[in-house]
Enzyme design. Structure first.
Site, PDB file in Angstrom:
ATOM      1  N   MET A   1      -4.005  -7.193  -6.789  1.00  0.00           N
ATOM      2  CA  MET A   1      -3.534  -8.406  -7.459  1.00  0.00           C
ATOM      3  C   MET A   1      -4.650  -9.300  -7.995  1.00  0.00           C
ATOM      4  SD  MET A   1      -0.407  -7.744  -7.308  1.00  0.00           S
ATOM      5  CE  MET A   1       0.475  -9.219  -7.792  1.00  0.00           C
ATOM      6  N   ARG A   2      -5.755  -8.724  -8.387  1.00  0.00           N
ATOM      7  CA  ARG A   2      -6.826  -9.496  -9.022  1.00  0.00           C
ATOM      8  C   ARG A   2      -7.068  -8.922 -10.406  1.00  0.00           C
ATOM      9  NH1 ARG A   2      -6.862 -13.878  -6.914  1.00  0.00           N
ATOM     10  NH2 ARG A   2      -8.874 -14.383  -7.843  1.00  0.00           N
TER      11      ARG A   2
ATOM     12  N   HIS B   1       2.339   0.568 -13.020  1.00  0.00           N
ATOM     13  CA  HIS B   1       3.122  -0.653 -13.287  1.00  0.00           C
ATOM     14  C   HIS B   1       4.615  -0.303 -13.237  1.00  0.00           C
ATOM     15  CE1 HIS B   1       3.675  -4.670 -14.875  1.00  0.00           C
ATOM     16  NE2 HIS B   1       4.632  -4.166 -15.648  1.00  0.00           N
TER      17      HIS B   1
ATOM     18  N   ARG C   1     -15.666 -14.875  -9.871  1.00  0.00           N
ATOM     19  CA  ARG C   1     -15.090 -13.538 -10.004  1.00  0.00           C
ATOM     20  C   ARG C   1     -16.209 -12.500 -10.124  1.00  0.00           C
ATOM     21  NH1 ARG C   1      -9.819 -12.220 -11.489  1.00  0.00           N
ATOM     22  NH2 ARG C   1      -9.371 -14.379 -11.960  1.00  0.00           N
TER      23      ARG C   1
ATOM     24  N   GLY D   1       0.779  -1.240   0.000  1.00  0.00           N
ATOM     25  CA  GLY D   1       0.000   0.000   0.000  1.00  0.00           C
ATOM     26  C   GLY D   1       0.811   1.290   0.000  1.00  0.00           C
TER      27      GLY D   1
ATOM     28  N   ASN E   1      -4.054   2.175 -13.486  1.00  0.00           N
ATOM     29  CA  ASN E   1      -3.130   1.291 -12.771  1.00  0.00           C
ATOM     30  C   ASN E   1      -1.718   1.840 -12.914  1.00  0.00           C
ATOM     31  OD1 ASN E   1      -2.270  -1.077 -11.395  1.00  0.00           O
ATOM     32  ND2 ASN E   1      -1.619  -1.954 -13.358  1.00  0.00           N
TER      33      ASN E   1
ATOM     34  N   ASP F   1      -2.075  -5.180 -18.222  1.00  0.00           N
ATOM     35  CA  ASP F   1      -1.015  -4.175 -18.410  1.00  0.00           C
ATOM     36  C   ASP F   1      -0.939  -3.634 -19.842  1.00  0.00           C
ATOM     37  OD1 ASP F   1      -0.306  -4.534 -15.732  1.00  0.00           O
ATOM     38  OD2 ASP F   1       1.092  -6.141 -16.209  1.00  0.00           O
TER      39      ASP F   1
ATOM     40  N   LEU G   1      -9.386  -7.779 -13.322  1.00  0.00           N
ATOM     41  CA  LEU G   1     -10.771  -7.308 -13.376  1.00  0.00           C
ATOM     42  C   LEU G   1     -11.412  -7.733 -14.694  1.00  0.00           C
ATOM     43  CD1 LEU G   1     -10.085  -3.762 -11.914  1.00  0.00           C
ATOM     44  CD2 LEU G   1     -11.235  -5.668 -10.749  1.00  0.00           C
TER      45      LEU G   1
ATOM     46  N   ASN H   1       1.812   2.952  -2.592  1.00  0.00           N
ATOM     47  CA  ASN H   1       1.213   3.863  -3.582  1.00  0.00           C
ATOM     48  C   ASN H   1      -0.100   4.439  -3.069  1.00  0.00           C
ATOM     49  OD1 ASN H   1       2.713   4.093  -6.284  1.00  0.00           O
ATOM     50  ND2 ASN H   1       2.926   1.938  -5.718  1.00  0.00           N
TER      51      ASN H   1
END
Ligand code: GRF
Length: 192
Positions: free
Chosen positions: A96-97, A113, A71, A15, A111, A149, A99, A17
């Protein structure tokens, strides 16, 4: 006229970020836009980011994906929370899931990266970027799309590699870069 823009942050682990973004933008006014980190959501009840939410006084919820059969059911609970909270932007910060396309089509999601995308996609980006023969490395903020990504690149920043630098030192520089780039990009999206 003053507007309020509401942000949700989704995270799974450390956490850092989340903390960096919240410290820079939460409950602050930029031009006529008041920004509020309305809610933080973790799928992991042991995430260190939860402690950060408590310290920063950010409302948080833990929604453990393992409590759901699919999901879609897991995402539905998150979607309901985001709708209730009238969220304008979903910020993924080490979430870490993956979507589903349906989730991504309902909310604007971004996001961060730890590589210069499109290079080094996936969970081992930092290590692969460190091990690569490239002389530079960096970070990317991108829109979240259906493919991992791969959404539109919104911003990037790079650093030069330093000879004999350890992986830990390299990682620390990359994370510092993330903390600087993420909130600036978020502001660009929210403040007009
Ligand atoms: C960051 O390196 C980010 O780029 C990646 O996950 C990591 C999360 O770190 N998506 P933290 O939990 O924000 O410290």
């Amino acid at each position: 006229m003053q507007k309020t823009k509401r942000v949700a942050i989704l995270f799974s682990g450390n956490g850092s970020n989340l903390e960096a973004v919240a410290r820079k933008i939460d409950d602050k006014k930029f031009c006529d836009t008041h920004i509020k980190v309305e809610i933080a959501i973790s799928n992991n009840q042991n995430a260190y980011g939860i402690k950060r939410c408590q310290d920063l006084d950010i409302k948080y919820r833990v929604i453990d994906h393992r409590d759901f059969k699919s999901r879609d059911e897991f995402e539905e609970v998150i979607l309901n929370l985001l709708e209730e909270s009238k969220i304008d932007l979903v910020v993924l910060a080490g979430f870490m899931r993956i979507l589903t396309p349906s989730f991504v089509s309902k909310f604007k999601c971004v996001n961060i990266h730890p590589s210069l995308l499109p290079l080094f996609k996936g969970a081992n980006a930092l290590r692969e970027s460190f091990d690569s023969p490239m002389k530079v490395a960096g970070v990317t903020v991108h829109k979240v799309s259906m493919e991992l990504d791969s959404g539109e690149i919104l911003s990037q920043k790079c650093i030069e590699k330093i000879e004999d630098e350890s992986f830990e030192e390299f990682s620390a520089r990359i994370h510092a870069l993330e903390h600087e780039l993420y909130y600036r990009t978020i502001l660009r999206l929210l403040v007009d």
